[in-house]
Structure formats: C-alpha cells, structure tokens
Write an enzyme that holds these catalytic residues in place. Structure first.
Site, PDB file in Angstrom:
ATOM      1  N   ARG A 149       6.026  -0.742   1.161  1.00  0.00           N
ATOM      2  CA  ARG A 149       5.933   0.627   1.627  1.00  0.00           C
ATOM      3  C   ARG A 149       6.550   1.527   0.548  1.00  0.00           C
ATOM      4  O   ARG A 149       7.124   1.020  -0.177  1.00  0.00           O
ATOM      5  CB  ARG A 149       6.754   0.639   3.050  1.00  0.00           C
ATOM      6  CG  ARG A 149       6.431  -0.078   4.286  1.00  0.00           C
ATOM      7  CD  ARG A 149       7.533  -0.027   5.218  1.00  0.00           C
ATOM      8  NE  ARG A 149       7.328  -0.727   6.436  1.00  0.00           N
ATOM      9  CZ  ARG A 149       7.609  -2.295   6.427  1.00  0.00           C
ATOM     10  NH1 ARG A 149       8.337  -2.738   5.647  1.00  0.00           N
ATOM     11  NH2 ARG A 149       7.228  -2.770   7.648  1.00  0.00           N
ATOM     12  N   LYS A 173      12.529  -2.330   6.413  1.00  0.00           N
ATOM     13  CA  LYS A 173      12.975  -1.880   7.555  1.00  0.00           C
ATOM     14  C   LYS A 173      14.100  -2.550   8.131  1.00  0.00           C
ATOM     15  O   LYS A 173      14.272  -3.714   8.205  1.00  0.00           O
ATOM     16  CB  LYS A 173      11.959  -1.615   8.615  1.00  0.00           C
ATOM     17  CG  LYS A 173      10.763  -0.629   8.296  1.00  0.00           C
ATOM     18  CD  LYS A 173       9.829  -0.224   9.520  1.00  0.00           C
ATOM     19  CE  LYS A 173       9.085   0.610   9.244  1.00  0.00           C
ATOM     20  NZ  LYS A 173       8.147   0.821  10.204  1.00  0.00           N
ATOM     21  N   HIS A 245      -0.424   5.541   2.108  1.00  0.00           N
ATOM     22  CA  HIS A 245      -0.520   4.304   2.921  1.00  0.00           C
ATOM     23  C   HIS A 245      -1.398   3.432   2.688  1.00  0.00           C
ATOM     24  O   HIS A 245      -1.349   2.112   3.062  1.00  0.00           O
ATOM     25  CB  HIS A 245      -0.020   4.578   4.190  1.00  0.00           C
ATOM     26  CG  HIS A 245       0.830   3.616   5.051  1.00  0.00           C
ATOM     27  ND1 HIS A 245       2.245   3.161   4.578  1.00  0.00           N
ATOM     28  CD2 HIS A 245       0.476   2.785   5.901  1.00  0.00           C
ATOM     29  CE1 HIS A 245       2.651   2.392   5.316  1.00  0.00           C
ATOM     30  NE2 HIS A 245       1.781   1.869   5.937  1.00  0.00           N
ATOM     31  N   ARG A 248      -1.120   0.204   0.992  1.00  0.00           N
ATOM     32  CA  ARG A 248      -0.642  -1.314   1.584  1.00  0.00           C
ATOM     33  C   ARG A 248      -1.563  -1.794   2.548  1.00  0.00           C
ATOM     34  O   ARG A 248      -1.841  -2.911   2.535  1.00  0.00           O
ATOM     35  CB  ARG A 248       0.469  -0.767   2.778  1.00  0.00           C
ATOM     36  CG  ARG A 248       1.306  -1.552   3.454  1.00  0.00           C
ATOM     37  CD  ARG A 248       2.587  -1.024   3.864  1.00  0.00           C
ATOM     38  NE  ARG A 248       3.079  -1.837   5.114  1.00  0.00           N
ATOM     39  CZ  ARG A 248       3.854  -2.850   4.860  1.00  0.00           C
ATOM     40  NH1 ARG A 248       4.159  -3.114   3.806  1.00  0.00           N
ATOM     41  NH2 ARG A 248       4.501  -3.294   6.106  1.00  0.00           N
ATOM     42  N   HIS A 271       6.264  -7.725   8.125  1.00  0.00           N
ATOM     43  CA  HIS A 271       6.062  -7.336   9.551  1.00  0.00           C
ATOM     44  C   HIS A 271       6.896  -8.279  10.443  1.00  0.00           C
ATOM     45  O   HIS A 271       6.998  -9.447  10.299  1.00  0.00           O
ATOM     46  CB  HIS A 271       4.623  -7.591  10.023  1.00  0.00           C
ATOM     47  CG  HIS A 271       3.807  -6.457   9.401  1.00  0.00           C
ATOM     48  ND1 HIS A 271       2.406  -6.546   9.185  1.00  0.00           N
ATOM     49  CD2 HIS A 271       4.179  -5.121   9.352  1.00  0.00           C
ATOM     50  CE1 HIS A 271       1.869  -5.418   8.860  1.00  0.00           C
ATOM     51  NE2 HIS A 271       3.013  -4.585   8.730  1.00  0.00           N
ATOM     52  N   TYR A 280      -5.482  -6.316  10.732  1.00  0.00           N
ATOM     53  CA  TYR A 280      -6.269  -6.375   9.484  1.00  0.00           C
ATOM     54  C   TYR A 280      -7.324  -7.355   9.467  1.00  0.00           C
ATOM     55  O   TYR A 280      -8.337  -7.371   8.751  1.00  0.00           O
ATOM     56  CB  TYR A 280      -5.334  -6.802   8.284  1.00  0.00           C
ATOM     57  CG  TYR A 280      -4.500  -5.655   7.862  1.00  0.00           C
ATOM     58  CD1 TYR A 280      -4.795  -4.523   7.322  1.00  0.00           C
ATOM     59  CD2 TYR A 280      -2.953  -5.787   8.362  1.00  0.00           C
ATOM     60  CE1 TYR A 280      -3.784  -3.478   6.987  1.00  0.00           C
ATOM     61  CE2 TYR A 280      -2.269  -4.879   8.055  1.00  0.00           C
ATOM     62  CZ  TYR A 280      -2.514  -3.664   7.414  1.00  0.00           C
ATOM     63  OH  TYR A 280      -1.767  -2.653   7.143  1.00  0.00           O
TER      64      TYR A 280
END
Length: 299
Positions: A149, A173, A245, A248, A271, A280
């Site tokens: 990110r 995150k 973005h 990514r 993730h 995806y």
C-alpha cells in the site's frame, strides 16, 4: 456532545487504540462515523443508551437518503455496531440495537489494473538522470514489485530493506508486519536511488532513516507519494479513470495471471481474509475470457 456520551466515545477510541491496535487513519474514520451518528441522535432527541432497533433502522434509512455509496453505508453501520458491542461489553447498554441490522451489499466492482504496455509508459516517464526522477523510478518499481500500500511505502525505513536476500519488512494495517520479496529491477532502482538520489536530496537536511524523501530531504508522506504517482500517470498520458492504488491491483493481477497461488498473493498483499484476495480471480477470469474470444477460431 454531553460529558457522559463523550466519556463513552473516548473509552471506545482507547479500546480501538490499545486493544484492537487500529491505525490512526482507521480511528479517525471511526470518530467521524460516530460523530455523524450522534448528530442524528441529537436531531431525534435520543440519548446513546436509549437507542433501540427501530432507531437503528431509522438511521440506516437516513444513510440511504444521503445517497452515499453502499460501501460507505456498510462501513458506517459496521462502526456503530462495533461501538454498541463495546458498550454492551462494558455493561453500559443491555443490548446492541445494531446487531440485527443488515448491511447493504457492496457493489461488485472489479479492481482496475495496468497492462504491461501501460506500465512501460509509466517507467519511461521516470528515466531521466535527475535525483527526483531516480527516486520516482525506485518508488514505481517498488510498488509494482511488492504490491504494498502507499501508506506502507511511506513508512519504510532504510533498515527494513535486506538487499542480500531481496526482501523488505512492511508494517501493514493494525501494525502487523510481513516480509515481502522484491526482484532485480526494484533492487537496482532502489540501490541507485539511495546512492544517487536520496543522498543528494538529503545533503542539507537533518538525517532521518525513511527510505523515500521529498525534494527538501524530508520524509515523503502518503499524500506526497500519491501526488507523485498521479503526476507520473498524467505525464504518461494514459486515459480513463486511473489512480495510484492501481499499482497494487496490477501486482496481484499479474501474479495470478502468471500462475501464482491465491494463498501466496494473500500473504504478500497482507490481506487478513482470503475473500479480499479472491476479487482478483474475477479479473483473471475476464482476462482468460477475452483471450479466448480474441484467439479461438469459433469463439
């Protein structure tokens, strides 16, 4: 906001910071959603501890009237549900009025990505031998090589990079850490940037250990990275709706198109849930369908 309600909110924010270990951006988002909800309660003449399921449904209706996206509405509902779950845990309320509220289903939008020809146009924009262009190329190569990110990229320290084995320590995150490999193109671009770009930009600046720096030698912010990427995309004269973005998304799509397994891509992207990565697969299926339609004699 009265003192009692303010105390409830502050306690919840502390819970998010200490126990949940949420990032500053996530916490700020929670604050805004709760403030909006409290304004709704004030207009309805209801206090936080008296909210019932009927009031929760009324708030959801109010969100629909604001014509915000389904994703935004779902996020706001999830935030308030978490808030009341916390109040229930602390025995401030007897039930969670949002527990049975059904969140709107998110629109199934396929993430956009760059084709390899488009990526080459982006790289070509950064091939000038100036310190800033050398930095921009390293930035672009690293983002495409790792799929990290923009916010994760801004926090990279020099000590996070291991050139010997070609990996980088990424703080994701919730302050979760993961190691992500990078290839020879990124290796060469980053090393050249450190030696010929960063060292020049840092000459008259107090020393720090952030990898990417701005034109004045200070740490490059998330906003700064987005601005640079937007300018690169603009200079490449690419058309359509394009945003930073997409690098990514491009990383994930190209990995899957070239045979990488879903679990590996999930780990590389950071993730928590496989469902976040599975979006995806729709892109790769569409890619296969288009290839089939373009090349099969009886398509």
């Amino acid at each position: 906001m009265d003192k009692t309600t303010n105390g409830f909110v502050n306690s919840f924010i502390e819970y998010l910071q200490i126990e949940k270990n949420y990032s500053e951006n996530t916490i700020n988002s929670y604050k805004k959603d709760i403030e909006q909800f409290l304004l709704f309660l004030h207009a309805e003449g209801i206090v936080v501890t008296d909210v019932e399921y009927f009031n929760a449904r009324l708030y959801v209706t109010e969100l629909y009237h604001q014509k915000i996206s389904r994703a935004s509405a779902a996020r706001k509902i999830s935030c308030i549900r978490s808030f009341y779950k916390f109040l229930l845990r602390e025995q401030i309320v007897k039930e969670n009025p949002f527990a049975l509220v059904i969140q709107p289903k998110k629109e199934k939008k396929l993430p956009s990505f760059f084709y390899e020809e488009e990526l080459e146009l982006l790289f070509d924009v950064c091939r000038e031998p100036t310190p800033l262009k050398i930095r921009d190329l390293a930035l672009l190569e690293l983002l495409y090589a790792t799929g990290i990110r923009v916010s994760e990229c801004a926090n990279i320290q020099l000590s996070d990079i291991d050139f010997d084995i070609g990996t980088i320590l990424v703080k994701g995150k919730g302050r979760k850490e993961r190691y992500v490999p990078f290839g020879s193109f990124a290796h060469e671009a980053i090393q050249k940037y450190i030696e010929e770009g960063r060292s020049v930009l840092m000459q008259e600046k107090e020393k720090h250990t952030f990898l990417f720096v701005n034109s004045r030698g200070g740490p490059l912010t998330t906003r700064g990275i987005r601005y640079i990427l937007s300018k690169i995309i603009e200079s490449a004269a690419l058309t359509g709706k394009i945003h930073p973005h997409m690098l990514r998304h491009t990383f994930a799509t190209h990995m899957l198109n070239n045979g990488a397994d879903m679990r590996t891509v999930q780990e590389l992207l950071g993730h928590d849930n496989l469902s976040s990565t599975q979006v995806y697969t729709h892109i790769t299926k569409e890619h296969l369908r288009k290839t089939y339609m373009n090349h099969h004699p009886r398509a």
